[in-house]
Design an enzyme around this catalytic site. Structure first.
Site, PDB file in Angstrom:
ATOM      1  N   GLY A 111      41.739  36.275  41.082  1.00  0.00           N
ATOM      2  CA  GLY A 111      40.592  36.492  41.946  1.00  0.00           C
ATOM      3  C   GLY A 111      40.866  36.117  43.376  1.00  0.00           C
ATOM      4  O   GLY A 111      41.848  35.416  43.675  1.00  0.00           O
TER       5      GLY A 111
ATOM      6  N   GLY B 172      35.387  29.908  43.697  1.00  0.00           N
ATOM      7  CA  GLY B 172      35.022  28.902  42.707  1.00  0.00           C
ATOM      8  C   GLY B 172      35.880  28.843  41.473  1.00  0.00           C
ATOM      9  O   GLY B 172      35.427  28.346  40.432  1.00  0.00           O
TER      10      GLY B 172
ATOM     11  N   SER C 135      45.233  57.053  46.123  1.00  0.00           N
ATOM     12  CA  SER C 135      43.804  57.053  45.812  1.00  0.00           C
ATOM     13  C   SER C 135      42.944  57.712  46.882  1.00  0.00           C
ATOM     14  O   SER C 135      41.763  57.968  46.656  1.00  0.00           O
ATOM     15  CB  SER C 135      43.312  55.615  45.577  1.00  0.00           C
TER      16      SER C 135
ATOM     17  N   LYS D  67      36.898  48.204  44.637  1.00  0.00           N
ATOM     18  CA  LYS D  67      36.445  49.253  45.555  1.00  0.00           C
ATOM     19  C   LYS D  67      34.933  49.422  45.521  1.00  0.00           C
ATOM     20  O   LYS D  67      34.290  49.617  46.566  1.00  0.00           O
ATOM     21  CB  LYS D  67      37.131  50.578  45.216  1.00  0.00           C
TER      22      LYS D  67
END
Length: 633
Positions: free
Chosen positions: A200, A205, A544, A587
């Site tokens: 992440g 956190g 993409s 995205k």
């Protein structure tokens, strides 16, 4: 047997008998002093010479004296008078030898006594010092002064750091990570907890969540974690493999007393001492390694070995298992190793493909989600409640413009809190402090922060402009593409221009788009000069953006307006199919942050869509025609 011839009376012998008697008496007195009266009596008694010593016959007294001096009882026969002078000379010489030896012995004994006395004195001094040290301890005036200074510093404490106050103290306070927290609990709060890798972006956190989940697991009976289970935290960027193996804070190392020094009782005997590391400190609990992707690869492999064996092994060429002077704890560490049964939780901001495959194969993977604008605003409001301050209504939204990290949002609020305190003066009541938008703007100006652009959805469609979607790390973002087309000066000699800094895969998407457009419209791209631009720079790569580039070129060629509240992602094939791409989750969050209301994604990516989305519509497409139906008016 030695025999002295008996005396033969001879009128020619001229001997001074009185002088001889005095000489014999003197010698008897001398040997009395030499041997001592008690010892002399024992000699006389042993040789049975008592009567002979007291005899009135001079020759017998000489014979007795001769036996005593030479300590030879085998001497027999009373000497002749003319032999007595020679015998007396022998006796005197022997007495001289005895006296000389006694003198030397006395001198030597005196020297020995002096040395013994000195040694005894030195020994007594050492004993006194040891007793004084034992009674007084290792302290002196200087060490006690330094200790007092440290103690004085310990008594001076500032208030808790504001981030400690604002850090979540329960799982319910962690915002925007409900799915990740649920996954974390299911893998850790179990009878068979698993090693975990957490992915992440920074500041959302990950560390706090791991610590709080362990606290929850401690309270559950069926988990193996006890109430004293440790949570050992370390940053992987600070751990490096030492090829000399002198130090290893993660796994532990062997302290060599010969080269590194050691405790006195170990250094004197050259005993190596194992030093346990963080893996042993974490025994029975959790070892949390932040930025585990930065951990030295060799050290990662060592760590994997520990995870398998649940022990750390120590080795030293100086260790002798048969040495009885080695303490038991050192023997145990060398013979059995140190316990290291723990759960590893590694956090990283890297992508999974950048992590050691062997490490990934041993751990469950949990993905923490990027925070939305609403999440940032909730974090700011919760932090304000903890600080007991009043916020202007637009402060949470203002802070959310400048960061997507929860930690950064809290830092901005803390800075604005300080600005408000300074502005209101020293008499303000802290509990009633009001933080305004101007306080936040001051923080923005001082810190030179740049807002994350928010695209205002437009109702008016535009020709030659479309929003694509990109991803960097774990953060998605909007990419604005624009295009313009002109008829080429010479038919068939047209040119397509695209940002030079764009990657090769993105440039290939332009070529693919040209083929698709010719198939759809019959138009030959070579008849046109076409310029495609990525607004804000072209440092992009990957396939993409293919669908978005195809549509923006088509819009420029056919002058067809494109809706400006939609973003498109997907690879375009030369057959016009929309192929799946990566980073859909990120995205979509990026589009949501930018204010986009609809996102078009490949049909094959439908399972990658986040659950419980609000204020954004997801549309799937298999072919470019499906996308055209959505974006063109």
């Amino acid at each position: 047997m030695k025999t002295i011839p008996e005396q033969q009376n001879s009128p020619n012998i001229d001997i001074d008998l009185k002088h001889m008697e005095k000489q014999i008496d003197a010698l008897y007195k001398l040997i009395d002093k030499i041997f001592g009266s008690r010892k002399l009596e024992k000699k006389v008694e042993k040789m049975k010479l008592d009567n002979m010593i007291r005899s009135n016959i001079l020759e017998e007294r000489v014979l007795a004296l001769h036996k005593i001096i030479f300590e030879d009882d085998s001497i027999q026969g009373v000497p002749r008078m003319d032999d007595i002078p020679e015998i007396m000379n022998d006796i005197e010489e022997e007495i001289s030898e005895i006296l000389a030896r006694r003198t030397v012995e006395t001198r030597i004994q005196r020297q020995i006594a002096e040395k013994l006395e000195k040694r005894q004195h030195k020994y007594m001094e050492e004993m006194k010092l040891q007793i004084l040290k034992k009674n007084a301890g290792p302290e002196n005036a200087n060490t006690l002064k330094k200790y007092a200074i440290l103690e004085n510093k310990e008594n001076k404490k500032l208030s808790h750091h504001i981030l400690d106050l604002l850090r979540p103290s329960s799982i319910d306070e962690i915002v925007g990570q409900q799915r990740a927290i649920k996954a974390l609990i299911s893998k850790l709060a179990s009878p068979y907890p698993q090693h975990i890798l957490i992915y992440g972006p920074p500041g959302i956190g990950k560390t706090t969540a791991a610590r709080l989940v362990l606290e929850m697991a401690k309270s559950i009976k069926y988990t193996p974690f006890r109430q004293d289970a440790p949570f050992i935290e370390v940053d992987g960027t600070t751990l490096r493999w030492d090829p000399r193996e002198i130090t290893n804070p993660l796994l532990g190392s062997v302290h060599d007393p010969i080269y590194q020094g050691s405790k006195r009782e170990l250094a004197e005997t050259g005993i190596p001492e194992p030093k346990t590391g963080l893996v042993t400190d974490a025994h029975g609990g959790v070892l949390f390694i932040d930025e585990i992707g930065e951990l030295d690869l060799f050290l990662q492999n060592k760590l994997l070995k520990v995870l398998e064996e649940k022990r750390v092994r120590f080795d030293s060429s100086y260790y002798d298992p048969d040495d009885d002077s080695i303490p038991r704890y050192i023997k145990k560490l060398f013979d059995e190793g140190a316990p290291a049964d723990f759960i590893l939780i590694g956090a990283t901001t890297r992508q999974p493909e950048d992590i050691n495959p062997a490490l990934r194969s041993r751990a469950a993977e949990v993905f923490f989600e990027p925070l939305t604008v609403d999440d940032i605003q909730r974090i700011v409001i919760n932090a304000a409640d903890k600080l007991n301050i009043i916020l202007d209504e637009d402060v949470p939204e203002l802070i959310s413009r400048y960061t997507f990290e929860g930690r950064k949002a809290v830092n901005m609020l803390a800075d604005a809190y300080g600005m408000a305190l300074y502005a209101k003066g020293p008499d303000i009541e802290v509990g009633k402090l009001h933080v305004t938008a101007e306080d936040v703007f001051q923080v923005v100006r001082v810190s030179r922060l740049t807002p994350y652009e928010k695209v205002a959805p437009q109702e008016t469609a535009q020709i030659g402009k479309i929003f694509g979607l990109g991803v960097s790390g774990y953060m998605g973002s909007i990419i604005e593409f624009e295009s313009i087309a002109f008829s080429a000066r010479n038919k068939g000699e047209g040119d397509i221009r695209f940002n030079d800094t764009a990657g090769s895969m993105t440039k290939d998407s332009v070529i693919n788009a040209a083929s698709v457009i010719r198939k759809l419209t019959g138009e030959f791209i070579g008849d046109y000069d076409i310029h495609v631009n990525s607004i804000g720079g072209g440092n992009i790569d990957g396939p993409s953006a293919g669908a978005a580039i195809c549509l923006v070129i088509l819009s420029a060629l056919k002058q067809k307006p494109i809706r400006q509240d939609i973003a498109v992602t997907g690879e375009i094939s030369i057959q016009g199919n929309i192929k799946p791409v990566g980073g859909i989750f990120e995205k979509i969050y990026g589009a949501s942050r930018a204010g986009i209301k609809k996102v078009v994604i490949p049909f094959e990516n439908k399972d990658d869509v986040p659950e419980d989305l609000e204020d954004i519509e997801i549309i799937t497409a298999k072919r470019i025609e499906d996308v055209m139906d959505v974006v063109f008016e």
